[in-house]
Design a protein around this motif. Structure first.
Motif, mmCIF file in Angstrom:
data_model
loop_
_atom_site.group_PDB
_atom_site.id
_atom_site.type_symbol
_atom_site.label_atom_id
_atom_site.label_comp_id
_atom_site.label_asym_id
_atom_site.label_seq_id
_atom_site.Cartn_x
_atom_site.Cartn_y
_atom_site.Cartn_z
ATOM 1 N N PRO A 152 44.565 28.581 42.214
ATOM 2 C CA PRO A 152 45.878 28.752 41.595
ATOM 3 C C PRO A 152 46.138 30.196 41.145
ATOM 4 C CG PRO A 152 44.366 27.646 40.119
ATOM 5 C CD PRO A 152 43.654 27.803 41.405
ATOM 6 N N THR A 153 45.116 30.961 40.931
ATOM 7 C CA THR A 153 45.319 32.309 40.409
ATOM 8 C C THR A 153 45.017 33.338 41.479
ATOM 9 O OG1 THR A 153 43.110 32.183 39.565
ATOM 10 C CG2 THR A 153 44.878 31.758 37.992
ATOM 11 N N THR A 154 45.996 33.564 42.360
ATOM 12 C CA THR A 154 45.832 34.598 43.372
ATOM 13 C C THR A 154 46.250 35.947 42.818
ATOM 14 O OG1 THR A 154 47.842 33.647 44.185
ATOM 15 C CG2 THR A 154 45.890 33.379 45.548
ATOM 16 N N LEU A 155 46.540 35.974 41.519
ATOM 17 C CA LEU A 155 46.973 37.222 40.901
ATOM 18 C C LEU A 155 45.805 38.149 40.608
ATOM 19 C CD1 LEU A 155 49.693 36.044 38.412
ATOM 20 C CD2 LEU A 155 49.983 37.441 40.430
ATOM 21 N N VAL A 156 44.608 37.623 40.691
ATOM 22 C CA VAL A 156 43.454 38.445 40.304
ATOM 23 C C VAL A 156 42.570 38.755 41.512
ATOM 24 C CG1 VAL A 156 43.351 37.896 37.879
ATOM 25 C CG2 VAL A 156 42.377 36.304 39.505
ATOM 26 N N LEU A 157 43.209 39.162 42.605
ATOM 27 C CA LEU A 157 42.437 39.534 43.788
ATOM 28 C C LEU A 157 41.837 40.915 43.566
ATOM 29 C CD1 LEU A 157 45.003 38.373 46.419
ATOM 30 C CD2 LEU A 157 42.778 37.360 46.016
ATOM 31 N N PRO A 158 40.659 41.155 44.113
ATOM 32 C CA PRO A 158 40.058 42.490 43.943
ATOM 33 C C PRO A 158 40.866 43.540 44.711
ATOM 34 C CG PRO A 158 38.747 41.125 45.420
ATOM 35 C CD PRO A 158 39.779 40.229 44.826
ATOM 36 N N PRO A 159 40.980 44.752 44.156
ATOM 37 C CA PRO A 159 41.769 45.810 44.793
ATOM 38 C C PRO A 159 41.319 46.088 46.228
ATOM 39 C CG PRO A 159 41.055 46.485 42.613
ATOM 40 C CD PRO A 159 40.405 45.187 42.889
ATOM 41 N N GLN A 160 40.002 45.938 46.446
ATOM 42 C CA GLN A 160 39.467 46.203 47.782
ATOM 43 C C GLN A 160 40.099 45.285 48.822
ATOM 44 O OE1 GLN A 160 37.465 48.714 48.541
ATOM 45 N NE2 GLN A 160 37.800 48.103 50.663
#
Lengths: 311, 212
Positions: A152-160
């Motif tokens: 549900p939280t695709t907002l916290v993807l790693p910058p890489q």
């Protein structure tokens, strides 16, 4: 802290109070013993009655005395307030004028309410997380079935990961160059240059596109201090219109479980503007309408239309 | 700075230059264009001085020094078919110093003045071309600001010109053909003005010679 201290001070009073209670109990049981035994061991009826009453009176007096003593001690002991489930607010329950200020009952009611609310909110958030946040109708069921375990939280993807997705898209379209920068923390900003037609500033939050501004190829996209200018709009009406359409496209391409697909579809759609000045309207066949070229691109077919011709 | 097309508008039959210009501006206003001040493009011709010619054995070349009110801080120096130099306005002073090499042709100053109109992203300038005291023709400049590649938006420009000028629509300017998909520059506009001025000069020379 104060409560603990006062209890510590009054421990002696506690011990006295306990012994006072024991004394009271024994004096009360003596009263009942005396009543149970009744009148006996006296010669005359009168003597028996007198002795009984005196005895009874004595016993009652001692009960009274012990009770007074207990009362006196109980004042010294103080209120063990930390035992209340609601801590200090539990003291409200000791308010003798319950009827006039029913604060305590109201407090309990409110407490129950907030507990219930928390419980229901928890249930609701659990249910909502399972549901897709998609705003457009098509493919709703398909995506839900295909990716049942989507986070549900695709907002916290790693910058890489974001970098990878963007560089893959960059390689996909040779006529489109994407420059990624992170001027403010982890949120990426893209400067997309499409041929010699236009420039687009894309403000991302993780892999979600927050805002786009379309400007002319020769227009300045930087502020005076060299940062990307994400606020000012284009001087040309045609690019203001394209900005509006691009914002519409952001709302159209929504698939929270697969944000990389969204970015790719948006860029594919954006790429169709390479022929912004070259493609005539697919409906009226003309280039100009009210001085503007066909600024709308269909979301599926990518065909060019004037804003008013697209229905 | 967008793609610009400069063309000559022939004077309507039975009308003066002034009246034809008025007709055109009326048409623009009917279209919904807004008036935005005036504009001016001027051009002065220089000969290469005779002294330098003899020693090098070359034919005399003409150099045109032009100004455009759209670029008030710049001065354009062009050779026919040759390079175009974009310099600061101080260049005029430099030309005075270069008298030994370039000499100003007498009474060669030609200019066009008129009103500037804005219609959406189009910039339209209808001007009267004057040489000395007399009006010699009409210039129509149409600029499409958002686009920078001439070949991209020529069909779009053509549609606008057809709406505006009707049967007098010009063909694609020669600079467009040479540029392919390079970015259009202000120098290209000045080349078009130079060509227009030369055309008008030649047109006028015939009747003038006839009268004399």
């Amino acid at each position: 802290m104060a409560d603990v201290l006062s209890v510590g001070v009054n421990l002696e009073a506690f011990a006295q109070a306990i012994s006072a209670i024991q004394a009271l109990r024994s004096s009360v049981s003596r009263v009942f013993d005396c009543l149970k035994d009744g009148m006996r061991n006296k010669e005359t009826l009168e003597g028996r009655e007198k002795a009984f009453i005196a005895h009874f009176q004595d016993n009652l007096h001692s009960v009274n005395r012990d009770l007074n003593e207990l009362e006196r001690l109980s004042n010294l002991v103080g209120k063990p307030s930390e035992n209340h489930p609601l801590h200090n607010s539990g003291l409200l329950s000791l308010d003798p004028v319950q009827d006039k200020t029913p604060l305590y009952s109201q407090l309990l009611q409110a407490y129950k309410w907030s507990n219930k609310l928390q419980y229901h909110a928890g249930l609701a958030s659990g249910l909502l997380n399972q549901q897709s946040l998609k705003r457009s109708a098509n493919q709703m069921g398909v995506s839900a079935k295909r990716r049942p375990k989507a986070q549900p939280t695709t907002l916290v993807l790693p910058p890489q990961y974001v970098d990878d997705v963007i560089s893959r898209i960059d390689r996909m379209f040779p006529e489109m160059s994407i420059h990624l920068s992170r001027p403010n923390g982890t949120s990426a900003m893209l400067l997309v240059t499409l041929g010699k037609v236009l420039k687009v500033i894309v403000v991302m939050r993780s892999l979600f596109i927050d805002r786009t501004i379309v400007k002319g190829y020769t227009e300045n996209v930087y502020t005076e201090d060299g940062k990307l200018d994400i606020w000012s709009k284009s001087n040309y009406q045609v690019f203001q219109k394209v900005t509006d359409h691009a914002t519409t496209a952001l709302l159209h391409y929504q698939l929270p479980q697969m944000p990389d697909v969204v970015v790719r579809s948006f860029m594919t759609w954006l790429r169709s503007y390479i022929k912004l000045f070259q493609a005539p309207c697919q409906r009226c066949g003309k280039f100009l309408q009210d001085g503007l070229p066909p600024t709308w691109r269909d979301f599926r077919t990518l065909e060019a239309f004037h804003d008013t011709c697209r229905q | 700075m967008g793609v610009t097309c400069v063309s000559q508008m022939s004077v309507a039959e039975g009308k003066s230059v002034q009246q034809t210009v008025e007709l055109l501006t009326q048409k623009l206003e009917m279209l919904g264009a807004e008036k935005q001040g005036t504009f001016c493009v001027d051009c002065e011709t220089y000969h290469t001085a005779a002294s330098t010619l003899g020693s090098q054995g070359q034919a005399g070349k003409l150099m045109y020094v032009m100004h455009n009110s759209e670029y008030p801080l710049s001065c354009f120096a062009l050779f026919e078919n040759g390079p175009c130099l974009i310099a600061d306005t101080n260049f005029d002073v430099l030309m005075v110093k270069l008298k030994g090499f370039f000499q100003s042709a007498k009474a060669s100053k030609i200019e066009t003045r008129g009103t500037r109109y804005q219609y959406c992203d189009f910039l339209v300038k209808v001007g009267t071309v004057t040489m000395g005291p007399s009006a010699r023709g009409i210039s129509v400049e149409v600029e499409y600001g958002p686009c920078v590649v001439a070949s991209d938006c020529w069909s779009l420009l053509l549609e606008f010109l057809q709406n505006f000028l009707g049967s007098h629509t010009p063909g694609a300017p020669t600079v467009f053909a040479n540029r392919h998909d390079a970015v259009y520059s202000p120098a290209d506009t000045m080349v078009q003005y130079m060509e227009l001025f030369n055309k008008i000069r030649k047109q006028q020379q015939v009747p003038v010679a006839g009268i004399r």
